[in-house]
Write a protein that holds these residues in place. Structure first.
Motif, PDB file in Angstrom:
ATOM      1  N   GLU A 189       0.690  -1.246   0.064  1.00  0.00           N
ATOM      2  CA  GLU A 189      -0.047  -0.091  -0.134  1.00  0.00           C
ATOM      3  C   GLU A 189       0.877   1.167  -0.077  1.00  0.00           C
ATOM      4  O   GLU A 189       1.970   1.171   0.560  1.00  0.00           O
ATOM      5  CB  GLU A 189      -0.965  -0.154   1.254  1.00  0.00           C
ATOM      6  CG  GLU A 189      -1.726   1.049   1.537  1.00  0.00           C
ATOM      7  CD  GLU A 189      -2.661   1.295   0.195  1.00  0.00           C
ATOM      8  OE1 GLU A 189      -2.494   2.041  -0.646  1.00  0.00           O
ATOM      9  OE2 GLU A 189      -3.667   0.740   0.251  1.00  0.00           O
ATOM     10  N   ASN A 190       0.253   2.194  -0.578  1.00  0.00           N
ATOM     11  CA  ASN A 190       1.175   3.744  -0.539  1.00  0.00           C
ATOM     12  C   ASN A 190       1.539   4.046   0.698  1.00  0.00           C
ATOM     13  O   ASN A 190       0.422   3.885   1.868  1.00  0.00           O
ATOM     14  CB  ASN A 190       0.280   4.619  -1.215  1.00  0.00           C
ATOM     15  CG  ASN A 190       0.957   6.052  -1.159  1.00  0.00           C
ATOM     16  OD1 ASN A 190       0.617   6.950  -0.354  1.00  0.00           O
ATOM     17  ND2 ASN A 190       1.655   6.337  -2.216  1.00  0.00           N
ATOM     18  N   GLU A 191       2.710   4.521   1.118  1.00  0.00           N
ATOM     19  CA  GLU A 191       2.940   4.745   2.347  1.00  0.00           C
ATOM     20  C   GLU A 191       2.128   5.906   3.026  1.00  0.00           C
ATOM     21  O   GLU A 191       2.021   5.870   4.089  1.00  0.00           O
ATOM     22  CB  GLU A 191       4.466   5.396   2.291  1.00  0.00           C
ATOM     23  CG  GLU A 191       4.731   6.429   1.670  1.00  0.00           C
ATOM     24  CD  GLU A 191       6.235   7.292   1.337  1.00  0.00           C
ATOM     25  OE1 GLU A 191       6.864   6.420   2.228  1.00  0.00           O
ATOM     26  OE2 GLU A 191       6.434   7.917   0.654  1.00  0.00           O
ATOM     27  N   THR A 192       1.579   7.017   2.201  1.00  0.00           N
ATOM     28  CA  THR A 192       1.060   7.817   2.777  1.00  0.00           C
ATOM     29  C   THR A 192      -0.359   7.432   3.236  1.00  0.00           C
ATOM     30  O   THR A 192      -0.986   7.855   4.484  1.00  0.00           O
ATOM     31  CB  THR A 192       0.803   9.112   1.667  1.00  0.00           C
ATOM     32  OG1 THR A 192       1.934   9.566   1.527  1.00  0.00           O
ATOM     33  CG2 THR A 192       0.204  10.285   2.377  1.00  0.00           C
ATOM     34  N   VAL A 212      -7.756  14.903   5.918  1.00  0.00           N
ATOM     35  CA  VAL A 212      -6.813  14.664   4.636  1.00  0.00           C
ATOM     36  C   VAL A 212      -5.555  14.664   5.396  1.00  0.00           C
ATOM     37  O   VAL A 212      -5.261  15.639   6.250  1.00  0.00           O
ATOM     38  CB  VAL A 212      -6.705  15.790   3.775  1.00  0.00           C
ATOM     39  CG1 VAL A 212      -5.385  15.734   2.983  1.00  0.00           C
ATOM     40  CG2 VAL A 212      -7.977  15.600   2.758  1.00  0.00           C
ATOM     41  N   LEU A 213      -4.450  13.660   5.287  1.00  0.00           N
ATOM     42  CA  LEU A 213      -3.131  13.724   5.951  1.00  0.00           C
ATOM     43  C   LEU A 213      -2.275  14.301   4.815  1.00  0.00           C
ATOM     44  O   LEU A 213      -2.174  13.799   3.696  1.00  0.00           O
ATOM     45  CB  LEU A 213      -2.693  12.249   6.044  1.00  0.00           C
ATOM     46  CG  LEU A 213      -1.286  12.111   6.767  1.00  0.00           C
ATOM     47  CD1 LEU A 213      -1.154  12.617   8.080  1.00  0.00           C
ATOM     48  CD2 LEU A 213      -0.625  10.755   6.576  1.00  0.00           C
ATOM     49  N   LEU A 214      -1.493  15.253   4.942  1.00  0.00           N
ATOM     50  CA  LEU A 214      -0.507  16.182   4.388  1.00  0.00           C
ATOM     51  C   LEU A 214       0.769  15.276   4.599  1.00  0.00           C
ATOM     52  O   LEU A 214       1.220  16.086   5.657  1.00  0.00           O
ATOM     53  CB  LEU A 214      -0.626  17.623   4.323  1.00  0.00           C
ATOM     54  CG  LEU A 214       0.022  18.349   3.326  1.00  0.00           C
ATOM     55  CD1 LEU A 214      -0.460  17.935   2.036  1.00  0.00           C
ATOM     56  CD2 LEU A 214      -0.081  19.913   3.725  1.00  0.00           C
ATOM     57  N   ALA A 324     -10.344  23.327  -0.972  1.00  0.00           N
ATOM     58  CA  ALA A 324     -11.126  23.878  -2.169  1.00  0.00           C
ATOM     59  C   ALA A 324     -12.065  22.709  -2.836  1.00  0.00           C
ATOM     60  O   ALA A 324     -13.126  22.972  -3.131  1.00  0.00           O
ATOM     61  CB  ALA A 324     -10.248  24.866  -2.945  1.00  0.00           C
ATOM     62  N   VAL A 325     -11.246  21.574  -2.727  1.00  0.00           N
ATOM     63  CA  VAL A 325     -11.775  20.714  -3.745  1.00  0.00           C
ATOM     64  C   VAL A 325     -12.584  19.623  -2.831  1.00  0.00           C
ATOM     65  O   VAL A 325     -13.798  18.971  -3.282  1.00  0.00           O
ATOM     66  CB  VAL A 325     -10.868  19.697  -4.575  1.00  0.00           C
ATOM     67  CG1 VAL A 325     -11.237  18.566  -5.199  1.00  0.00           C
ATOM     68  CG2 VAL A 325     -10.015  20.673  -5.520  1.00  0.00           C
ATOM     69  N   LEU A 326     -12.162  19.367  -1.583  1.00  0.00           N
ATOM     70  CA  LEU A 326     -12.706  18.345  -0.824  1.00  0.00           C
ATOM     71  C   LEU A 326     -13.389  18.595   0.388  1.00  0.00           C
ATOM     72  O   LEU A 326     -14.198  18.068   1.009  1.00  0.00           O
ATOM     73  CB  LEU A 326     -11.789  17.213  -0.331  1.00  0.00           C
ATOM     74  CG  LEU A 326     -10.898  16.545  -1.504  1.00  0.00           C
ATOM     75  CD1 LEU A 326      -9.623  15.909  -0.764  1.00  0.00           C
ATOM     76  CD2 LEU A 326     -11.838  15.654  -2.259  1.00  0.00           C
ATOM     77  N   ASP A 327     -13.004  20.073   0.888  1.00  0.00           N
ATOM     78  CA  ASP A 327     -13.693  20.381   2.050  1.00  0.00           C
ATOM     79  C   ASP A 327     -13.575  19.618   3.272  1.00  0.00           C
ATOM     80  O   ASP A 327     -14.631  18.986   3.876  1.00  0.00           O
ATOM     81  CB  ASP A 327     -15.160  20.940   2.090  1.00  0.00           C
ATOM     82  CG  ASP A 327     -15.594  21.756   3.110  1.00  0.00           C
ATOM     83  OD1 ASP A 327     -14.924  21.938   4.140  1.00  0.00           O
ATOM     84  OD2 ASP A 327     -16.837  21.698   3.137  1.00  0.00           O
ATOM     85  N   PRO A 328     -12.268  18.697   3.622  1.00  0.00           N
ATOM     86  CA  PRO A 328     -12.294  17.866   4.743  1.00  0.00           C
ATOM     87  C   PRO A 328     -12.666  18.263   6.196  1.00  0.00           C
ATOM     88  O   PRO A 328     -12.851  17.522   6.843  1.00  0.00           O
ATOM     89  CB  PRO A 328     -10.831  17.334   4.620  1.00  0.00           C
ATOM     90  CG  PRO A 328     -10.315  18.577   3.968  1.00  0.00           C
ATOM     91  CD  PRO A 328     -11.120  19.234   3.034  1.00  0.00           C
ATOM     92  N   GLY A 329     -12.410  19.617   6.203  1.00  0.00           N
ATOM     93  CA  GLY A 329     -12.715  20.145   7.525  1.00  0.00           C
ATOM     94  C   GLY A 329     -11.397  19.976   8.310  1.00  0.00           C
ATOM     95  O   GLY A 329     -11.425  20.462   9.648  1.00  0.00           O
ATOM     96  N   CYS A 330     -10.450  18.787   8.281  1.00  0.00           N
ATOM     97  CA  CYS A 330      -9.244  18.972   8.952  1.00  0.00           C
ATOM     98  C   CYS A 330      -8.143  18.290   8.121  1.00  0.00           C
ATOM     99  O   CYS A 330      -8.460  17.443   7.297  1.00  0.00           O
ATOM    100  CB  CYS A 330      -9.660  17.709  10.082  1.00  0.00           C
ATOM    101  SG  CYS A 330      -8.122  17.337  11.232  1.00  0.00           S
ATOM    102  N   VAL A 331      -7.037  19.162   8.296  1.00  0.00           N
ATOM    103  CA  VAL A 331      -5.716  18.513   7.542  1.00  0.00           C
ATOM    104  C   VAL A 331      -4.685  18.369   8.641  1.00  0.00           C
ATOM    105  O   VAL A 331      -4.719  19.064   9.573  1.00  0.00           O
ATOM    106  CB  VAL A 331      -5.309  19.725   6.683  1.00  0.00           C
ATOM    107  CG1 VAL A 331      -3.825  19.295   6.289  1.00  0.00           C
ATOM    108  CG2 VAL A 331      -6.137  20.027   5.548  1.00  0.00           C
ATOM    109  N   VAL A 332      -4.121  16.992   8.585  1.00  0.00           N
ATOM    110  CA  VAL A 332      -3.097  16.619   9.432  1.00  0.00           C
ATOM    111  C   VAL A 332      -1.807  16.714   8.737  1.00  0.00           C
ATOM    112  O   VAL A 332      -1.548  16.259   7.760  1.00  0.00           O
ATOM    113  CB  VAL A 332      -3.375  15.269   9.924  1.00  0.00           C
ATOM    114  CG1 VAL A 332      -2.051  14.853  10.810  1.00  0.00           C
ATOM    115  CG2 VAL A 332      -4.942  15.116  10.743  1.00  0.00           C
ATOM    116  N   LEU A 333      -0.764  17.484   9.377  1.00  0.00           N
ATOM    117  CA  LEU A 333       0.577  17.478   8.941  1.00  0.00           C
ATOM    118  C   LEU A 333       1.116  16.264   9.411  1.00  0.00           C
ATOM    119  O   LEU A 333       1.602  16.339  10.573  1.00  0.00           O
ATOM    120  CB  LEU A 333       0.903  18.742   9.312  1.00  0.00           C
ATOM    121  CG  LEU A 333       0.355  20.058   8.909  1.00  0.00           C
ATOM    122  CD1 LEU A 333       1.179  21.279   9.379  1.00  0.00           C
ATOM    123  CD2 LEU A 333      -0.083  20.285   7.511  1.00  0.00           C
ATOM    124  N   GLY A 334       1.469  15.237   8.567  1.00  0.00           N
ATOM    125  CA  GLY A 334       1.948  13.988   8.820  1.00  0.00           C
ATOM    126  C   GLY A 334       3.697  13.976   8.632  1.00  0.00           C
ATOM    127  O   GLY A 334       4.167  15.234   8.033  1.00  0.00           O
TER     128      GLY A 334
END
Length: 397
Positions: A189-192, A212-214, A324-334
């Motif tokens: 599986e992809n690492e991210t 979204v995990l960035l 803007a595309v997904l409106d996830p409400g939360c971004v995690v800086l991984g």
């Protein structure tokens, strides 16, 4: 049509196994309460599962109580063994566990950067031998599955690592080599994506079913978890944010390279160059930590606000596009850089993101850093193995 007696027994067995997996050891009385089955049905169920070698008595619920209902039943953890690998460009890490995830052995091995070119055979042999030695050290005689977290695109139809520019050939050869050498199932599986699984189950996103995990490490990437489901995209490329065209790179990405994309702003080399322009000299750091993460840690220790604000502005560009595309409400800086920046960098990114987008998006620091890949690969392969051995999750009602 009502289920046949044998089908009903199979459903009840899987339900009980699922509770034992999720809740830990349980008494027969607790199983009765959780499953809603009658006492005789639970007694029959426990006998069947013990005879099948799936559960066993692991203790008693209390010293003051005696009798069958006081016995604690648990899954047989050594019924199968699991392994997980974190395959990077310059290193391989391995962990071997029992079926419930208890670590039996772990190891890591640096890989010569020269293996990125030329004959991939020596690198494949070194990585495969590391896994075999670690399995032997763990005494794991029943290796059931191997999970691999690796950079690159995973074909959603075949489950195989696709040929990707910029990645060493031995990555793809390793999966095939392990499939040939082992009787165990090998899943990649992809690492991210696996890092996102780990952050959701054990890290910064435990209370989120959409985020979204960035990934900020040697390179950049993103993983999309929407309504509790990991989304891979039609070709397995969802989240390849390194190729995202953004301002400030001086160029555009191409189908064969992401040098003109978001990677050129937030990859480790780009962060290191930005630190140098701000007169920041990163200190040394032990272990295989990307230089960008070391620079961020040094900036926090020395109060280099100008650098941190500039970096936050860069990261916010990628986060704003995702928002803007997904409106996830939360971004995690991984990744290593996200963890190094911690709450300070996350707050700076959130503030800058609020200036770029009308969509409210919380930004959190990942809690697991680079360790999320190995942990996520293990969680993913453990789930698959338990579903195969105990049956998939079922709901009642």
């Amino acid at each position: 049509m009502p289920a046949s007696p044998s089908t009903a027994r199979a459903i009840n067995d899987r339900l009980a196994l699922r509770f034992l997996r999720d809740e830990g050891p349980l008494t027969a009385g607790q199983l009765k309460s959780l499953t809603g089955l009658s006492r005789p049905s639970v007694a029959d169920l426990v006998d069947r599962l013990q005879e099948s070698g799936l559960i066993r008595v692991v203790g008693e619920a209390g010293a003051q109580r005696r009798g069958p209902n006081a016995r604690l039943y648990g899954l047989v953890a050594d019924r199968a063994h699991l392994a997980a690998l974190d395959v990077r460009t310059h290193s391989v890490s391995v962990v071997v566990t029992d079926l419930l995830g208890a670590v039996l052995a772990e190891a890591a091995l640096p890989m010569d950067p020269r293996h990125a070119e030329g004959d991939p055979g020596p690198a494949v042999e070194r990585a495969a031998a590391l896994l075999e030695r670690t399995v032997a050290d763990a005494g794991a005689t029943k290796l059931h599955s191997v999970g691999i977290g690796a950079p690159g695109l995973i074909d959603p139809h075949t489950g195989e690592l696709r040929d990707s520019s910029g990645l060493p050939a031995w990555h793809r050869r390793l999966v095939a080599a392990l499939q040939q050498r082992l009787t165990a199932a090998v899943r990649v599986e992809n690492e991210t994506n696996v890092a996102a699984v780990a952050e959701q189950r054990e890290g910064a996103a435990r209370d989120r079913d959409t985020f979204v995990l960035l990934w900020l490490g040697e390179g950049v990437g993103a993983a999309l978890v929407l309504d509790g489901e990991l989304r891979r995209g039609a070709s397995g490329g969802a989240g390849e944010i390194g190729f995202l065209p953004v301002p400030g790179t001086g160029g555009l990405p191409s189908a064969t390279g992401c040098d003109g994309g978001f990677h050129a702003l937030a990859g480790s080399a780009a962060i290191t160059a930005l630190a140098a322009r701000h007169g920041l000299v990163p200190g040394a750091d032990g272990g295989p930590v990307p230089a960008g993460a070391v620079a961020v840690r040094t900036a926090l220790a020395t109060g280099a606000d100008a650098f941190l604000d500039a970096l936050a502005g860069r990261i916010a560009l990628g986060a704003a596009s995702v928002s803007a595309v997904l409106d996830p409400g939360c971004v995690v800086l991984g990744g290593e850089t996200g963890r190094a920046g911690g709450a300070d960098l996350a707050a700076r990114v959130e503030a800058r993101l609020g200036e770029l987008s009308p969509l409210r998006t919380e930004v959190r620091a990942g809690l697991l850093g680079g360790a999320a890949v190995l942990r996520g690969a293990l969680l993913t392969v453990r789930d698959a193995a338990q579903d195969e051995l105990f049956g998939p999750a079922r709901t009642t009602g």
